[in-house]
Design a protein around this motif. Structure first.
Motif, PDB file in Angstrom:
ATOM      1  N   LEU A  62     -76.573  -3.628  75.834  1.00 25.69           N
ATOM      2  CA  LEU A  62     -76.005  -2.300  76.038  1.00 25.69           C
ATOM      3  C   LEU A  62     -76.613  -1.254  75.103  1.00 25.69           C
ATOM      4  CD1 LEU A  62     -72.226  -3.271  76.395  1.00 25.69           C
ATOM      5  CD2 LEU A  62     -73.812  -2.639  78.233  1.00 25.69           C
ATOM      6  N   CYS A  63     -77.049  -1.684  73.923  1.00 26.00           N
ATOM      7  CA  CYS A  63     -77.557  -0.750  72.908  1.00 26.00           C
ATOM      8  C   CYS A  63     -78.874  -0.131  73.327  1.00 26.00           C
ATOM      9  CB  CYS A  63     -77.726  -1.490  71.583  1.00 26.00           C
ATOM     10  SG  CYS A  63     -78.442  -0.482  70.278  1.00 26.00           S
ATOM     11  N   ARG A  64     -78.983   1.199  73.155  1.00 27.21           N
ATOM     12  CA  ARG A  64     -80.235   1.918  73.479  1.00 27.21           C
ATOM     13  C   ARG A  64     -80.971   2.369  72.223  1.00 27.21           C
ATOM     14  NH1 ARG A  64     -78.988   4.928  78.833  1.00 27.21           N
ATOM     15  NH2 ARG A  64     -77.558   3.473  79.805  1.00 27.21           N
ATOM     16  N   ARG A  65     -80.554   1.881  71.070  1.00 26.40           N
ATOM     17  CA  ARG A  65     -81.230   2.180  69.793  1.00 26.40           C
ATOM     18  C   ARG A  65     -81.276   3.680  69.511  1.00 26.40           C
ATOM     19  NH1 ARG A  65     -81.383  -2.625  72.557  1.00 26.40           N
ATOM     20  NH2 ARG A  65     -82.293  -4.266  71.306  1.00 26.40           N
ATOM     21  N   CYS A  66     -80.209   4.383  69.848  1.00 27.46           N
ATOM     22  CA  CYS A  66     -80.196   5.831  69.618  1.00 27.46           C
ATOM     23  C   CYS A  66     -79.991   6.171  68.147  1.00 27.46           C
ATOM     24  CB  CYS A  66     -79.110   6.481  70.461  1.00 27.46           C
ATOM     25  SG  CYS A  66     -77.432   6.031  69.951  1.00 27.46           S
ATOM     26  N   GLY A  67     -79.400   5.223  67.385  1.00 24.50           N
ATOM     27  CA  GLY A  67     -79.230   5.430  65.956  1.00 24.50           C
ATOM     28  C   GLY A  67     -77.981   6.189  65.547  1.00 24.50           C
ATOM     29  N   ILE A  68     -77.165   6.597  66.504  1.00 22.15           N
ATOM     30  CA  ILE A  68     -75.961   7.365  66.171  1.00 22.15           C
ATOM     31  C   ILE A  68     -75.029   6.549  65.282  1.00 22.15           C
ATOM     32  CG2 ILE A  68     -73.829   8.338  67.137  1.00 22.15           C
ATOM     33  CD1 ILE A  68     -75.534   9.289  69.523  1.00 22.15           C
ATOM     34  N   CYS A  69     -74.843   5.285  65.621  1.00 22.73           N
ATOM     35  CA  CYS A  69     -73.937   4.435  64.824  1.00 22.73           C
ATOM     36  C   CYS A  69     -74.378   4.382  63.365  1.00 22.73           C
ATOM     37  CB  CYS A  69     -73.869   3.034  65.417  1.00 22.73           C
ATOM     38  SG  CYS A  69     -75.488   2.244  65.601  1.00 22.73           S
ATOM     39  N   ALA A  70     -75.675   4.217  63.167  1.00 18.55           N
ATOM     40  CA  ALA A  70     -76.188   4.134  61.798  1.00 18.55           C
ATOM     41  C   ALA A  70     -75.955   5.446  61.054  1.00 18.55           C
ATOM     42  CB  ALA A  70     -77.672   3.790  61.818  1.00 18.55           C
ATOM     43  N   SER A  71     -76.072   6.567  61.775  1.00 16.97           N
ATOM     44  CA  SER A  71     -75.928   7.864  61.100  1.00 16.97           C
ATOM     45  C   SER A  71     -74.472   8.184  60.776  1.00 16.97           C
ATOM     46  CB  SER A  71     -76.557   8.974  61.939  1.00 16.97           C
ATOM     47  OG  SER A  71     -75.819   9.204  63.114  1.00 16.97           O
ATOM     48  N   VAL A  72     -73.524   7.621  61.519  1.00 19.89           N
ATOM     49  CA  VAL A  72     -72.115   7.940  61.258  1.00 19.89           C
ATOM     50  C   VAL A  72     -71.412   6.901  60.383  1.00 19.89           C
ATOM     51  CG1 VAL A  72     -71.861   9.285  63.370  1.00 19.89           C
ATOM     52  CG2 VAL A  72     -71.261   6.847  63.383  1.00 19.89           C
ATOM     53  N   CYS A  73     -72.003   5.737  60.200  1.00 15.13           N
ATOM     54  CA  CYS A  73     -71.348   4.696  59.401  1.00 15.13           C
ATOM     55  C   CYS A  73     -71.188   5.151  57.951  1.00 15.13           C
ATOM     56  CB  CYS A  73     -72.163   3.407  59.444  1.00 15.13           C
ATOM     57  SG  CYS A  73     -71.472   2.131  58.354  1.00 15.13           S
ATOM     58  N   PRO A  74     -69.968   5.191  57.429  1.00 18.51           N
ATOM     59  CA  PRO A  74     -69.746   5.686  56.065  1.00 18.51           C
ATOM     60  C   PRO A  74     -70.275   4.744  54.994  1.00 18.51           C
ATOM     61  CG  PRO A  74     -67.699   4.809  56.960  1.00 18.51           C
ATOM     62  CD  PRO A  74     -68.703   4.787  58.084  1.00 18.51           C
ATOM     63  N   MET A  75     -70.568   3.510  55.376  1.00 20.01           N
ATOM     64  CA  MET A  75     -71.016   2.511  54.400  1.00 20.01           C
ATOM     65  C   MET A  75     -72.517   2.229  54.493  1.00 20.01           C
ATOM     66  SD  MET A  75     -68.243   1.985  52.875  1.00 20.01           S
ATOM     67  CE  MET A  75     -68.737   0.631  51.820  1.00 20.01           C
ATOM     68  N   ASP A  76     -73.224   2.953  55.363  1.00 20.53           N
ATOM     69  CA  ASP A  76     -74.644   2.646  55.621  1.00 20.53           C
ATOM     70  C   ASP A  76     -74.834   1.161  55.936  1.00 20.53           C
ATOM     71  OD1 ASP A  76     -75.745   5.171  55.440  1.00 20.53           O
ATOM     72  OD2 ASP A  76     -75.966   5.067  53.266  1.00 20.53           O
ATOM     73  N   ALA A  77     -73.920   0.632  56.742  1.00 20.52           N
ATOM     74  CA  ALA A  77     -73.938  -0.804  57.039  1.00 20.52           C
ATOM     75  C   ALA A  77     -74.810  -1.152  58.241  1.00 20.52           C
ATOM     76  CB  ALA A  77     -72.513  -1.295  57.281  1.00 20.52           C
TER      77      ALA A  77
ATOM     78  N   CYS B  44     -68.310   3.508  64.260  1.00 21.71           N
ATOM     79  CA  CYS B  44     -69.456   3.196  65.123  1.00 21.71           C
ATOM     80  C   CYS B  44     -69.000   2.921  66.548  1.00 21.71           C
ATOM     81  CB  CYS B  44     -70.234   2.014  64.570  1.00 21.71           C
ATOM     82  SG  CYS B  44     -69.243   0.524  64.281  1.00 21.71           S
ATOM     83  N   GLU B  45     -67.912   2.207  66.683  1.00 17.88           N
ATOM     84  CA  GLU B  45     -67.403   1.855  68.013  1.00 17.88           C
ATOM     85  C   GLU B  45     -66.974   3.115  68.760  1.00 17.88           C
ATOM     86  OE1 GLU B  45     -64.117   1.729  69.396  1.00 17.88           O
ATOM     87  OE2 GLU B  45     -64.758   0.640  71.181  1.00 17.88           O
ATOM     88  N   VAL B  46     -66.326   4.028  68.051  1.00 16.70           N
ATOM     89  CA  VAL B  46     -65.858   5.269  68.671  1.00 16.70           C
ATOM     90  C   VAL B  46     -67.028   6.169  69.057  1.00 16.70           C
ATOM     91  CG1 VAL B  46     -64.591   7.408  68.210  1.00 16.70           C
ATOM     92  CG2 VAL B  46     -63.630   5.209  67.503  1.00 16.70           C
ATOM     93  N   GLU B  47     -68.037   6.234  68.199  1.00 18.84           N
ATOM     94  CA  GLU B  47     -69.125   7.195  68.390  1.00 18.84           C
ATOM     95  C   GLU B  47     -70.251   6.697  69.295  1.00 18.84           C
ATOM     96  OE1 GLU B  47     -69.085  10.306  67.403  1.00 18.84           O
ATOM     97  OE2 GLU B  47     -67.193  10.128  66.346  1.00 18.84           O
TER      98      GLU B  47
ATOM     99  N   ALA C 287     -71.684   0.049  73.115  1.00 19.17           N
ATOM    100  CA  ALA C 287     -72.437  -1.147  72.755  1.00 19.17           C
ATOM    101  C   ALA C 287     -71.884  -1.862  71.529  1.00 19.17           C
ATOM    102  CB  ALA C 287     -73.902  -0.781  72.505  1.00 19.17           C
ATOM    103  N   VAL C 288     -70.924  -1.231  70.850  1.00 19.56           N
ATOM    104  CA  VAL C 288     -70.345  -1.878  69.668  1.00 19.56           C
ATOM    105  C   VAL C 288     -69.161  -2.733  70.111  1.00 19.56           C
ATOM    106  CG1 VAL C 288     -69.260  -1.552  67.424  1.00 19.56           C
ATOM    107  CG2 VAL C 288     -71.074   0.016  68.169  1.00 19.56           C
ATOM    108  N   LEU C 289     -69.231  -3.995  69.777  1.00 17.82           N
ATOM    109  CA  LEU C 289     -68.200  -4.955  70.168  1.00 17.82           C
ATOM    110  C   LEU C 289     -67.344  -5.313  68.957  1.00 17.82           C
ATOM    111  CD1 LEU C 289     -70.523  -7.369  72.182  1.00 17.82           C
ATOM    112  CD2 LEU C 289     -69.404  -5.267  72.969  1.00 17.82           C
ATOM    113  N   ILE C 290     -66.066  -5.595  69.220  1.00 12.36           N
ATOM    114  CA  ILE C 290     -65.167  -6.037  68.160  1.00 12.36           C
ATOM    115  C   ILE C 290     -64.597  -7.385  68.579  1.00 12.36           C
ATOM    116  CG2 ILE C 290     -63.199  -5.440  66.707  1.00 12.36           C
ATOM    117  CD1 ILE C 290     -63.485  -2.539  67.749  1.00 12.36           C
TER     118      ILE C 290
END
Ligand code: SF4
Ligand code: SF4
Length: 60
Positions: A40-55, A17-20, A25-28
């Motif tokens: 920072l997040c624009r709610r584009c949903g990319i992170c949710a779509s790439v997360c392998p755990m559906d987290a 998610c951080e990479v994509e 907007a993803v902080l560690i």
């Protein structure tokens, strides 16, 4: 307003998610906890779509 939430019980800290996220907007935290900056997040949903755990989900 809707916001993106990371389910910490599901997250395996893969950093996909951080990479994509196009808006950096993803902080560690120094303890390795992943979170999403609401400013920072624009709610584009990319992170949710790439997360392998559906987290990542969008919460209204
Ligand atoms: S992509 Fe999913 S599992 Fe990987 S760090 Fe992000 S929230 Fe955690
Ligand atoms: S919804 Fe988009 S902007 Fe927000 S954290 Fe996920 S990838 Fe980044």
């Amino acid at each position: 307003m809707a916001r993106m939430i990371i389910n910490q019980d599901k997250c395996i800290h893969c950093a996909t998610c951080e990479v994509e996220c196009p808006f950096k907007a993803v902080l560690i935290s120094d303890k390795g906890i992943f979170s999403i900056d609401d400013e920072l997040c624009r709610r584009c949903g990319i992170c949710a779509s790439v997360c392998p755990m559906d987290a990542i989900t969008k919460e209204e």
